[in-house]
Every structure is written in C-alpha cells, then in structure tokens.
Motif scaffolding. Structure first.
Motif, PDB file in Angstrom:
ATOM      1  N   VAL A  30      27.065 -16.112  -5.447  1.00 46.74           N
ATOM      2  CA  VAL A  30      26.726 -14.935  -4.649  1.00 46.74           C
ATOM      3  C   VAL A  30      25.207 -14.899  -4.497  1.00 46.74           C
ATOM      4  CG1 VAL A  30      26.770 -12.411  -4.552  1.00 46.74           C
ATOM      5  CG2 VAL A  30      28.749 -13.655  -5.454  1.00 46.74           C
ATOM      6  N   PRO A  31      24.697 -14.862  -3.261  1.00 46.55           N
ATOM      7  CA  PRO A  31      23.252 -14.763  -3.053  1.00 46.55           C
ATOM      8  C   PRO A  31      22.702 -13.474  -3.663  1.00 46.55           C
ATOM      9  CG  PRO A  31      24.339 -15.406  -1.015  1.00 46.55           C
ATOM     10  CD  PRO A  31      25.424 -14.997  -1.977  1.00 46.55           C
ATOM     11  N   VAL A  32      21.476 -13.541  -4.188  1.00 42.88           N
ATOM     12  CA  VAL A  32      20.884 -12.368  -4.852  1.00 42.88           C
ATOM     13  C   VAL A  32      20.674 -11.201  -3.900  1.00 42.88           C
ATOM     14  CG1 VAL A  32      19.826 -13.677  -6.722  1.00 42.88           C
ATOM     15  CG2 VAL A  32      18.514 -13.232  -4.628  1.00 42.88           C
ATOM     16  N   GLY A  33      20.604 -11.454  -2.612  1.00 42.91           N
ATOM     17  CA  GLY A  33      20.454 -10.375  -1.648  1.00 42.91           C
ATOM     18  C   GLY A  33      21.662  -9.460  -1.573  1.00 42.91           C
ATOM     19  N   MET A  34      22.782  -9.881  -2.131  1.00 39.52           N
ATOM     20  CA  MET A  34      23.986  -9.052  -2.142  1.00 39.52           C
ATOM     21  C   MET A  34      24.009  -8.107  -3.344  1.00 39.52           C
ATOM     22  SD  MET A  34      25.231 -10.038   0.667  1.00 39.52           S
ATOM     23  CE  MET A  34      26.758  -9.138   0.710  1.00 39.52           C
ATOM     24  N   VAL A  35      23.027  -8.221  -4.226  1.00 39.76           N
ATOM     25  CA  VAL A  35      22.960  -7.336  -5.387  1.00 39.76           C
ATOM     26  C   VAL A  35      22.551  -5.944  -4.924  1.00 39.76           C
ATOM     27  CG1 VAL A  35      21.792  -6.878  -7.585  1.00 39.76           C
ATOM     28  CG2 VAL A  35      22.469  -9.225  -6.992  1.00 39.76           C
ATOM     29  N   ALA A  36      23.372  -4.958  -5.273  1.00 34.29           N
ATOM     30  CA  ALA A  36      23.112  -3.569  -4.884  1.00 34.29           C
ATOM     31  C   ALA A  36      22.394  -2.805  -5.987  1.00 34.29           C
ATOM     32  CB  ALA A  36      24.424  -2.875  -4.533  1.00 34.29           C
ATOM     33  N   ALA A  37      22.669  -3.151  -7.251  1.00 33.08           N
ATOM     34  CA  ALA A  37      22.058  -2.428  -8.374  1.00 33.08           C
ATOM     35  C   ALA A  37      22.194  -3.253  -9.645  1.00 33.08           C
ATOM     36  CB  ALA A  37      22.723  -1.070  -8.560  1.00 33.08           C
ATOM     37  N   VAL A  38      21.297  -3.002 -10.583  1.00 30.81           N
ATOM     38  CA  VAL A  38      21.352  -3.633 -11.900  1.00 30.81           C
ATOM     39  C   VAL A  38      21.257  -2.525 -12.935  1.00 30.81           C
ATOM     40  CG1 VAL A  38      20.273  -5.248 -13.507  1.00 30.81           C
ATOM     41  CG2 VAL A  38      20.254  -5.734 -11.052  1.00 30.81           C
ATOM     42  N   ASP A  39      22.234  -2.474 -13.830  1.00 35.31           N
ATOM     43  CA  ASP A  39      22.233  -1.509 -14.927  1.00 35.31           C
ATOM     44  C   ASP A  39      21.973  -2.290 -16.207  1.00 35.31           C
ATOM     45  OD1 ASP A  39      22.881   0.183 -17.065  1.00 35.31           O
ATOM     46  OD2 ASP A  39      24.432   1.227 -15.915  1.00 35.31           O
ATOM     47  N   ASP A  40      20.718  -2.245 -16.658  1.00 36.10           N
ATOM     48  CA  ASP A  40      20.351  -3.009 -17.851  1.00 36.10           C
ATOM     49  C   ASP A  40      20.961  -2.423 -19.123  1.00 36.10           C
ATOM     50  OD1 ASP A  40      18.683  -5.147 -16.765  1.00 36.10           O
ATOM     51  OD2 ASP A  40      17.311  -3.544 -16.193  1.00 36.10           O
ATOM     52  N   THR A  41      21.204  -1.126 -19.140  1.00 37.89           N
ATOM     53  CA  THR A  41      21.793  -0.486 -20.313  1.00 37.89           C
ATOM     54  C   THR A  41      23.231  -0.956 -20.511  1.00 37.89           C
ATOM     55  OG1 THR A  41      20.399   1.446 -19.943  1.00 37.89           O
ATOM     56  CG2 THR A  41      22.300   1.737 -21.403  1.00 37.89           C
ATOM     57  N   GLU A  42      24.002  -0.960 -19.424  1.00 40.36           N
ATOM     58  CA  GLU A  42      25.406  -1.375 -19.492  1.00 40.36           C
ATOM     59  C   GLU A  42      25.593  -2.878 -19.290  1.00 40.36           C
ATOM     60  OE1 GLU A  42      28.080   0.618 -20.202  1.00 40.36           O
ATOM     61  OE2 GLU A  42      26.637   2.218 -20.583  1.00 40.36           O
ATOM     62  N   ARG A  43      24.501  -3.568 -18.902  1.00 40.79           N
ATOM     63  CA  ARG A  43      24.533  -5.008 -18.627  1.00 40.79           C
ATOM     64  C   ARG A  43      25.520  -5.335 -17.496  1.00 40.79           C
ATOM     65  NH1 ARG A  43      22.293  -8.659 -21.886  1.00 40.79           N
ATOM     66  NH2 ARG A  43      24.051 -10.082 -21.732  1.00 40.79           N
ATOM     67  N   ILE A  44      25.331  -4.609 -16.366  1.00 45.47           N
ATOM     68  CA  ILE A  44      26.196  -4.764 -15.200  1.00 45.47           C
ATOM     69  C   ILE A  44      25.343  -4.966 -13.952  1.00 45.47           C
ATOM     70  CG2 ILE A  44      27.829  -3.568 -13.672  1.00 45.47           C
ATOM     71  CD1 ILE A  44      28.863  -2.088 -16.151  1.00 45.47           C
ATOM     72  N   ILE A  45      25.756  -5.919 -13.127  1.00 45.56           N
ATOM     73  CA  ILE A  45      25.172  -6.117 -11.801  1.00 45.56           C
ATOM     74  C   ILE A  45      26.226  -5.696 -10.796  1.00 45.56           C
ATOM     75  CG2 ILE A  45      24.394  -7.824 -10.109  1.00 45.56           C
ATOM     76  CD1 ILE A  45      23.256  -9.439 -12.428  1.00 45.56           C
ATOM     77  N   LYS A  46      25.847  -4.804  -9.888  1.00 47.41           N
ATOM     78  CA  LYS A  46      26.760  -4.369  -8.835  1.00 47.41           C
ATOM     79  C   LYS A  46      26.381  -5.080  -7.545  1.00 47.41           C
ATOM     80  CE  LYS A  46      27.722  -0.077 -11.041  1.00 47.41           C
ATOM     81  NZ  LYS A  46      28.097   1.295 -10.935  1.00 47.41           N
ATOM     82  N   VAL A  47      27.387  -5.630  -6.882  1.00 46.97           N
ATOM     83  CA  VAL A  47      27.157  -6.317  -5.610  1.00 46.97           C
ATOM     84  C   VAL A  47      27.734  -5.490  -4.472  1.00 46.97           C
ATOM     85  CG1 VAL A  47      26.992  -8.636  -6.597  1.00 46.97           C
ATOM     86  CG2 VAL A  47      29.224  -7.761  -5.900  1.00 46.97           C
ATOM     87  N   GLY A  48      27.195  -5.680  -3.284  1.00 48.46           N
ATOM     88  CA  GLY A  48      27.591  -4.891  -2.125  1.00 48.46           C
ATOM     89  C   GLY A  48      28.668  -5.518  -1.271  1.00 48.46           C
ATOM     90  N   CYS A  49      29.457  -6.404  -1.839  1.00 49.33           N
ATOM     91  CA  CYS A  49      30.569  -7.001  -1.104  1.00 49.33           C
ATOM     92  C   CYS A  49      31.806  -6.925  -1.999  1.00 49.33           C
ATOM     93  CB  CYS A  49      30.261  -8.441  -0.707  1.00 49.33           C
ATOM     94  SG  CYS A  49      29.655  -9.471  -2.042  1.00 49.33           S
ATOM     95  N   THR A  50      32.960  -6.943  -1.377  1.00 48.98           N
ATOM     96  CA  THR A  50      34.197  -6.806  -2.141  1.00 48.98           C
ATOM     97  C   THR A  50      34.586  -8.119  -2.816  1.00 48.98           C
ATOM     98  OG1 THR A  50      35.664  -7.434  -0.328  1.00 48.98           O
ATOM     99  CG2 THR A  50      35.028  -5.083  -0.480  1.00 48.98           C
TER     100      THR A  50
END
Length: 118
Positions: free
Chosen positions: A61-81
C-alpha cells in the motif's frame, strides 16, 4: 501536489521503521500488520502481512493512502477498503517492491482510487 507515494502532509510525522509491527486498518476492517517500509526513493510504501485473508501473502500500500497513525494504539489507518487493497496489482515477490514497472502499475491503481467520486 501530493501523490500516492508521498506521506500526506496532514500526518505531521514521517513513516519510519518505528511503524513496523503496527496494525493496519481499512475503514471496513483490519488488513494486517506492517512488515517493512519502502527503500525505493520516490515510491514510499508499506508492505503488509495480510495473514489468512490473502492466503498468507503480503500486500503493498503506498504511503499516500495512510489516513492516520495512532502511535499509542500502534495502528495505521488507510483511506481505502480491504476489498480495494485486494484488487490492487498482486504483490508476488520481494523483488516487486523494487520493480518500477510493478510500482507504476500499483501507483496508477491507487491514484484511480483517489480520483474516484465519493
């Protein structure tokens, strides 16, 4: 102009090796976890271990699809299904992440998602 290969300015943080191991979530469900980041200049992407939903394969997944990064929960949210990720050009071998032909196909696919009407 931002591309799918650049970290979105809204993140206000770089994506470095510290995100390896983070879970990746699409709006509809979990995708897997980050196993590596791109080392190809100008083609920033995440390699994600997709686990059983992709028969033990990894996806890119290209990094441009990253919508948010939650460092506390260690989660990367992407903007595609998750289904959109499944439909992307298939990642077959580790060498694909350095293959410009594959990366251009992948980029064109994800660019088409960003151009689609909501």
């Amino acid at each position: 102009m931002e591309t799918v290969w650049a970290v979105p300015a809204r993140l206000a943080r770089p994506l470095d090796d510290d995100v390896i191991g983070y879970e990746v979530e699409a709006p509809d469900r979990s995708v897997g976890s980050v196993v590596r980041l791109s080392s190809v200049p100008g083609f920033g992407h995440l390699v994600i271990d997709a686990g059983v939903w992709k028969f033990g394969r990894s996806v890119v997944v290209p990094v441009g699809m990253v919508a948010a990064v939650d460092d506390t929960e260690r989660i990367i949210k992407v903007g595609c299904t998750k289904d959109q990720i499944k439909e992307a050009p298939r990642f077959e071998r580790d060498q694909d992440t350095g293959d410009l032909f594959y990366l251009r196909q992948l980029g064109a696919y994800y660019e088409s998602l960003t151009d689609a009407p909501e």
